[in-house]
Structure formats: C-alpha cells, structure tokens
Write a protein that holds these residues in place. Structure first.
Motif, PDB file in Angstrom:
ATOM      1  N   LEU A 121       0.829  -1.203   0.000  1.00  0.00           N
ATOM      2  CA  LEU A 121       0.000   0.000   0.000  1.00  0.00           C
ATOM      3  C   LEU A 121       0.866   1.256   0.000  1.00  0.00           C
ATOM      4  O   LEU A 121       0.544   2.249  -0.666  1.00  0.00           O
ATOM      5  N   ALA A 122       1.974   1.207   0.755  1.00  0.00           N
ATOM      6  CA  ALA A 122       2.861   2.373   0.824  1.00  0.00           C
ATOM      7  C   ALA A 122       3.499   2.648  -0.532  1.00  0.00           C
ATOM      8  O   ALA A 122       3.590   3.805  -0.965  1.00  0.00           O
ATOM      9  N   ILE A 123       3.922   1.596  -1.211  1.00  0.00           N
ATOM     10  CA  ILE A 123       4.557   1.769  -2.521  1.00  0.00           C
ATOM     11  C   ILE A 123       3.570   2.352  -3.531  1.00  0.00           C
ATOM     12  O   ILE A 123       3.930   3.212  -4.344  1.00  0.00           O
ATOM     13  N   ARG A 124       2.331   1.923  -3.469  1.00  0.00           N
ATOM     14  CA  ARG A 124       1.329   2.437  -4.411  1.00  0.00           C
ATOM     15  C   ARG A 124       1.059   3.926  -4.208  1.00  0.00           C
ATOM     16  O   ARG A 124       0.595   4.607  -5.117  1.00  0.00           O
ATOM     17  N   SER A 125       1.356   4.419  -2.993  1.00  0.00           N
ATOM     18  CA  SER A 125       1.065   5.826  -2.680  1.00  0.00           C
ATOM     19  C   SER A 125       2.317   6.693  -2.592  1.00  0.00           C
ATOM     20  O   SER A 125       2.216   7.893  -2.342  1.00  0.00           O
ATOM     21  N   VAL A 126       3.495   6.112  -2.769  1.00  0.00           N
ATOM     22  CA  VAL A 126       4.733   6.861  -2.565  1.00  0.00           C
ATOM     23  C   VAL A 126       4.870   7.974  -3.606  1.00  0.00           C
ATOM     24  O   VAL A 126       4.469   7.820  -4.759  1.00  0.00           O
ATOM     25  N   THR A 127       5.412   9.103  -3.167  1.00  0.00           N
ATOM     26  CA  THR A 127       5.599  10.250  -4.056  1.00  0.00           C
ATOM     27  C   THR A 127       7.094  10.511  -4.258  1.00  0.00           C
ATOM     28  O   THR A 127       7.942   9.948  -3.557  1.00  0.00           O
ATOM     29  N   ASP A 128       7.388  11.390  -5.195  1.00  0.00           N
ATOM     30  CA  ASP A 128       8.791  11.763  -5.419  1.00  0.00           C
ATOM     31  C   ASP A 128       9.385  12.406  -4.167  1.00  0.00           C
ATOM     32  O   ASP A 128      10.576  12.246  -3.888  1.00  0.00           O
ATOM     33  N   GLU A 129       8.549  13.153  -3.425  1.00  0.00           N
ATOM     34  CA  GLU A 129       9.035  13.793  -2.194  1.00  0.00           C
ATOM     35  C   GLU A 129       9.435  12.747  -1.160  1.00  0.00           C
ATOM     36  O   GLU A 129      10.472  12.886  -0.480  1.00  0.00           O
ATOM     37  N   HIS A 130       8.629  11.693  -1.043  1.00  0.00           N
ATOM     38  CA  HIS A 130       8.973  10.618  -0.109  1.00  0.00           C
ATOM     39  C   HIS A 130      10.268   9.926  -0.542  1.00  0.00           C
ATOM     40  O   HIS A 130      11.136   9.622   0.282  1.00  0.00           O
ATOM     41  N   LEU A 131      10.389   9.673  -1.823  1.00  0.00           N
ATOM     42  CA  LEU A 131      11.599   9.008  -2.327  1.00  0.00           C
ATOM     43  C   LEU A 131      12.837   9.867  -2.083  1.00  0.00           C
ATOM     44  O   LEU A 131      13.904   9.341  -1.720  1.00  0.00           O
ATOM     45  N   ALA A 132      12.706  11.158  -2.258  1.00  0.00           N
ATOM     46  CA  ALA A 132      13.831  12.062  -2.009  1.00  0.00           C
ATOM     47  C   ALA A 132      14.213  12.050  -0.536  1.00  0.00           C
ATOM     48  O   ALA A 132      15.409  12.062  -0.178  1.00  0.00           O
ATOM     49  N   ALA A 133      13.209  12.025   0.341  1.00  0.00           N
ATOM     50  CA  ALA A 133      13.484  11.989   1.781  1.00  0.00           C
ATOM     51  C   ALA A 133      14.167  10.677   2.166  1.00  0.00           C
ATOM     52  O   ALA A 133      15.100  10.661   2.981  1.00  0.00           O
TER      53      ALA A 133
END
Length: 247
Positions: A121-133
């Motif tokens: 569920l987290a992967i389906r909702s992850v954003t570029d901002e989360h990935l950068a963090a």
C-alpha cells in the motif's frame, strides 16, 4: 492485619468502574484532546465519589495516556500518544530476555508482519518527495557506515518515512512504538558485530529503497522480511547461551 482477597477484588472492581465512568463522561460530552475536564469538586459531585477514590482513578487514566493533569490548571483530555503501550511492550520484551525470549521474538514478529503487510500500500502511494526523503536518509546511513558508526536516528526516520504515504497518523505512531520496542530489545542483547555491521545494514536499506523506487512490491516485501534476520539470529544465539549456562 492484611486485607482479604475479597476486599482487594472489590476495591479493584470499584476503581475499574470509576475509570469507566470518567471515560464515558469524556465521550458523552464530546471532549477532544486538550479540552479541560470538570474540576475535581465537580467530578466528585457528579460521580458520587470521594477525593481519594477520584484521584486514584485519575492516576490510572494518566498512566493509560487518557488524562493529562497540569499542576495549577486542572485536568485535560490527553493528546494522542501510545506511551503506555510502549512502556508495557518494552518491559515485557526486556523481561522475556531473562528467560526464553519468546515475547521478544513475538514483538519482532508483529513489527515484521506490520511492515511487510503494509509495504504494498505504501509503494502504491509513494511520491517523489517521499523518495527524495528516503534517499537523503539512506545517504546519511552510508556516510555513518563508512566511518563504522551506527545510525539509530536515521534508521527510525527511514521506517517512518517509508509508511508516511499511507497518511495514517495512528499507524505511524504504532509503527514508531514497535520500532522503539524493537530497538530496546536490540540494545539489551550482547550484539554480534558480524551480524550487525553498519555497512551491511546501510546496504539493506539501500536495497529496500531501490525496490520501492522500482515499485517492486514483492521484492520490497522480501527485503523487509530479511531485514529482521539479524535480530532473530541474536535472539537465537542468546537462547543457546542461556541454555548452555542452565546445563
């Protein structure tokens, strides 16, 4: 003269009833975290109890994180926290290490089940901002690992950010509790550097991040599950040592 078991049981039942009455009052009046409760005198009159009984019930509710008492200001509905759960689980986990470590292993099982079960569920909702963090935190881990240093705060931040895309504050708090309890158990064990070497741990987090970035749910689930092998090995080694001393 000692108090009889029946009288002690009656006292516990009365205390439980009173704490239930206070929580019912909070709910019935629609009070929210931070809202003031009636004064001590008002509660005594409304609930028909004495000062000592009321204060004993309030202490119980404070310990449960339901009521917050501020000296000179009164009683308030406590802000959301899971401190009572954290303290109880941490104590149970550490106490179990003195015996067979079963509860400590079960706590690890729960954290693993939560993270592996929710990562999709987290992967389906992850954003570029989360990935950068996440990238920033993993980079800090790798810097520490290159100096053979631990990175406890970065580890906690990684797992918090990993599930932030779900947008569930209660879940975030619960996962934080299990991370803290996990760390308490981990720190209580005589660590084996072969198992817990910082470079490998940093690489494990890098691999998880790569799987998340690739939106590879099965790979991420597999890597998170493997992430718990280290503490399981430590718990198993500790049990072998304890069995050896017992024999």
């Amino acid at each position: 003269m000692s108090t009889s078991p029946v009288r002690r049981s009656d006292a516990r039942a009365r205390l439980r009833t009173l704490t239930n009455d206070i929580t019912a009052l909070i709910l019935e009046r629609g009070l929210l975290p931070g809202d003031p409760l009636p004064t001590e005198q008002e509660l005594m009159a409304e609930l028909g109890v004495g000062r000592n009984s009321l204060r004993e019930a309030v202490k119980v509710l404070q310990a449960l994180g339901i009521i917050d008492t501020r000296h000179g200001f009164g009683m308030f509905v406590a802000d959301e926290n899971l401190n009572a759960l954290h303290d109880s689980l941490a104590f149970r986990g550490q106490m179990s290490l003195r015996h067979h470590g079963h509860e400590a292993s079960e706590l690890v099982d729960v954290r693993q089940a939560l993270e592996t079960g929710l990562i999709g569920l987290a992967i389906r909702s992850v954003t570029d901002e989360h990935l950068a963090a996440l990238e920033k935190v993993v980079g800090e881990m790798e810097d520490h690992a290159s100096r053979d240093e631990t990175f406890v705060e970065q580890d906690k931040a990684f797992h918090r950010i990993l599930f932030e895309p779900l947008g569930n504050q209660l879940l975030t708090n619960l996962l934080g509790v299990f991370w803290d309890v996990y760390r308490t158990i981990y720190d209580a064990i005589d660590t084996d550097l072969v198992i817990t070497q910082p470079v490998k741990t940093a690489q494990d987090h890098r691999d998880i991040l790569n799987a998340v970035r690739d939106r590879d749910i099965e790979k991420a689930r597999e890597l998170i599950s493997e992430h718990f092998h280290g503490i399981r090995a430590l718990l198993a080694n500790r049990q072998v040592e304890q069995d050896g001393r017992a024999n």
